[in-house]
Design an enzyme around this catalytic site. Structure first.
Site, PDB file in Angstrom:
ATOM      1  N   ASN A   9       0.703  -1.261   0.019  1.00 21.92           N
ATOM      2  CA  ASN A   9      -0.011   0.066   0.034  1.00 21.92           C
ATOM      3  C   ASN A   9       0.921   1.269  -0.159  1.00 21.92           C
ATOM      4  O   ASN A   9       1.457   1.606   1.093  1.00 21.92           O
ATOM      5  CB  ASN A   9      -1.060  -0.210   1.191  1.00 21.92           C
ATOM      6  CG  ASN A   9      -1.978   1.167   1.362  1.00 21.92           C
ATOM      7  OD1 ASN A   9      -1.922   2.152   0.336  1.00 21.92           O
ATOM      8  ND2 ASN A   9      -2.303   1.457   2.571  1.00 21.92           N
ATOM      9  N   LYS A  11      -0.110   4.280  -0.285  1.00 18.57           N
ATOM     10  CA  LYS A  11      -0.250   5.306   0.122  1.00 18.57           C
ATOM     11  C   LYS A  11      -0.224   6.738  -0.590  1.00 18.57           C
ATOM     12  O   LYS A  11      -0.059   6.514  -1.756  1.00 18.57           O
ATOM     13  CB  LYS A  11       0.143   5.594   1.653  1.00 18.57           C
ATOM     14  CG  LYS A  11      -0.279   4.359   2.462  1.00 18.57           C
ATOM     15  CD  LYS A  11      -0.173   4.763   3.803  1.00 18.57           C
ATOM     16  CE  LYS A  11      -0.194   3.270   4.854  1.00 18.57           C
ATOM     17  NZ  LYS A  11      -0.440   3.621   6.087  1.00 18.57           N
ATOM     18  N   HIS A  96      -9.670   1.706   4.344  1.00 20.82           N
ATOM     19  CA  HIS A  96      -8.601   1.922   5.007  1.00 20.82           C
ATOM     20  C   HIS A  96      -8.691   2.770   6.472  1.00 20.82           C
ATOM     21  O   HIS A  96      -9.653   3.623   6.154  1.00 20.82           O
ATOM     22  CB  HIS A  96      -7.358   2.294   4.329  1.00 20.82           C
ATOM     23  CG  HIS A  96      -6.073   2.259   4.906  1.00 20.82           C
ATOM     24  ND1 HIS A  96      -5.669   3.115   5.880  1.00 20.82           N
ATOM     25  CD2 HIS A  96      -4.956   1.504   4.814  1.00 20.82           C
ATOM     26  CE1 HIS A  96      -4.557   2.790   6.303  1.00 20.82           C
ATOM     27  NE2 HIS A  96      -4.142   1.837   5.691  1.00 20.82           N
ATOM     28  N   GLU A  98      -7.071   5.051   7.690  1.00 18.00           N
ATOM     29  CA  GLU A  98      -7.244   6.483   7.200  1.00 18.00           C
ATOM     30  C   GLU A  98      -8.086   7.153   6.296  1.00 18.00           C
ATOM     31  O   GLU A  98      -8.594   8.445   6.576  1.00 18.00           O
ATOM     32  CB  GLU A  98      -5.661   6.477   6.301  1.00 18.00           C
ATOM     33  CG  GLU A  98      -4.298   6.353   7.295  1.00 18.00           C
ATOM     34  CD  GLU A  98      -3.317   5.538   6.427  1.00 18.00           C
ATOM     35  OE1 GLU A  98      -3.182   5.900   5.349  1.00 18.00           O
ATOM     36  OE2 GLU A  98      -2.433   5.116   7.068  1.00 18.00           O
ATOM     37  N   GLU A 168      -6.077  -4.575  10.328  1.00 17.95           N
ATOM     38  CA  GLU A 168      -5.134  -3.579  10.591  1.00 17.95           C
ATOM     39  C   GLU A 168      -5.492  -3.005  11.781  1.00 17.95           C
ATOM     40  O   GLU A 168      -6.069  -1.910  11.763  1.00 17.95           O
ATOM     41  CB  GLU A 168      -5.132  -2.470   9.379  1.00 17.95           C
ATOM     42  CG  GLU A 168      -4.486  -3.251   8.054  1.00 17.95           C
ATOM     43  CD  GLU A 168      -3.915  -2.371   7.203  1.00 17.95           C
ATOM     44  OE1 GLU A 168      -2.574  -2.411   6.842  1.00 17.95           O
ATOM     45  OE2 GLU A 168      -4.477  -1.159   6.932  1.00 17.95           O
ATOM     46  N   GLY A 174       2.035   2.441  10.675  1.00 20.16           N
ATOM     47  CA  GLY A 174       2.912   3.197  10.523  1.00 20.16           C
ATOM     48  C   GLY A 174       3.465   3.932  12.114  1.00 20.16           C
ATOM     49  O   GLY A 174       4.266   4.993  12.042  1.00 20.16           O
ATOM     50  N   SER A 213       2.791  -2.180  10.603  1.00 18.84           N
ATOM     51  CA  SER A 213       4.497  -2.233  10.550  1.00 18.84           C
ATOM     52  C   SER A 213       4.672  -3.544  10.287  1.00 18.84           C
ATOM     53  O   SER A 213       5.688  -4.127  11.219  1.00 18.84           O
ATOM     54  CB  SER A 213       4.650  -1.651  12.099  1.00 18.84           C
ATOM     55  OG  SER A 213       4.228  -0.469  12.307  1.00 18.84           O
TER      56      SER A 213
HETATM   57  P1  PGA Z   1       2.337   0.250   7.548  1.00 19.27           P
HETATM   58  O1  PGA Z   1       1.219   0.616   6.815  1.00 19.27           O
HETATM   59  O2  PGA Z   1       2.977  -0.864   6.976  1.00 19.27           O
HETATM   60  O3  PGA Z   1       3.270   1.670   7.181  1.00 19.27           O
HETATM   61  O4  PGA Z   1       2.065   0.319   9.269  1.00 19.27           O
HETATM   62  C1  PGA Z   1       0.295  -0.524   6.659  1.00 19.27           C
HETATM   63  C2  PGA Z   1      -1.066   0.064   5.966  1.00 19.27           C
HETATM   64  O5  PGA Z   1      -1.519   1.047   6.557  1.00 19.27           O
HETATM   65  O6  PGA Z   1      -1.379  -0.548   5.082  1.00 19.27           O
END
Ligand code: PGA
Length: 251
Positions: A9, A11, A96, A98, A168, A174, A213
């Site tokens: 992803n 982003k 997601h 976000e 998630e 993140g 992560s």
């Molecule tokens: P990350 O993000 O691996 O940077 O924690 C995962 C995601 O939000 O899909």
């Protein structure tokens, strides 16, 4: 046996030059290693054409990060399933955290997007996950159940078997904090159980990936768990070597 899925992803990251280098790096790594997983990159919409072209004749599959729940019309700024299909997208991330947090997407909107995508032939990667406050408050199971049931009720049994679910935990995205394999497995088992309540066969088939992560040094332990069928990877998907190491960890 479910085939693992390793999905990047990206982003809101990338540029023409950055993407070209990243895809070239992943391609050259994949040509030197045997891959047991499906490999997917979910890229920002303006770069779909570039990446569609860059992954030609490779094992990399293309996906998007969001899609409208409407077919076409007066929805300024939105992108439809048929537009994604025009660029060879096979997957799309929906819900997601976000988008839930910054764009007000409710369980109902996410469910509608997922249903719309699968009916249009694009596999939705349905993201679910609890916040830190919800976990500390003992709400994890209730939140996850609510999120996934909203989606499942709009799908047929066959559609439920074909979606991908991404667990998630919001507090792990993140942040460098990863759920332990035990913590993740517990929620993955719950998710599979929710699908089983709808249809036992679909529960055996549906892929449930972990995100938050995931890195080369924790990917294998997470994916060793019986109900963890791969990863949705943010930060580590922006470095070819890290992404390749995670793909390698999927057996
Ligand atoms: P990350 O993000 O691996 O940077 O924690 C995962 C995601 O939000 O899909």
């Amino acid at each position: 046996m479910r085939r693992k899925l390793i999905a990047g992803n990206w982003k809101m990251n990338g540029s023409l030059a950055f993407n070209a280098e990243l895809i070239a790096g992943i391609r050259s790594g994949l040509s030197n290693q045997e891959t047991k997983a499906d490999v997917l990159v979910c890229v920002p919409s303006p770069y779909l054409a570039q990446v569609q072209n860059a992954i030609k004749e490779s094992d990399i599959v293309l996906g998007a990060q969001d899609v409208s729940q409407f077919a076409s019309g007066a929805y300024t700024g939105e992108v439809s399933t048929s537009m994604l299909a025009d660029f060879g997208c096979r997957f799309v991330i929906v819900g997601h955290s976000e988008r839930r947090a910054y764009h007000g997407e409710t369980n109902e909107v996410v469910a509608s997007k997922a249903s719309h995508a699968i009916k249009a032939g694009i596999v939705p990667i349905v993201c679910v996950g609890e916040t830190l406050a919800e976990r500390e408050d003992g709400q994890t199971h209730a939140v996850i159940t609510h999120q996934i049931d909203a989606v499942l009720q709009l799908l047929s049994d066959d559609e439920a078997a074909r979606i991908v679910i991404a667990y998630e935990p919001v507090w792990a995205i993140g942040t460098g904090k990863t759920a332990t394999p035990d913590m993740a497995q517990e929620v993955h088992a719950l998710l599979r159980q929710r699908v089983a309540l709808k249809n036992a066969q679909a529960a055996l088939q549906v892929r449930i990936v972990y995100g938050g992560s995931m890195k080369p040094d924790n990917a294998q332990l997470l994916m060793n768990e019986p109900d963890i069928d791969g990863g949705l990877i943010g930060g580590a998907a922006l470095k070819a070597d890290d992404f390749l190491a995670i793909i390698q960890a999927a057996v």
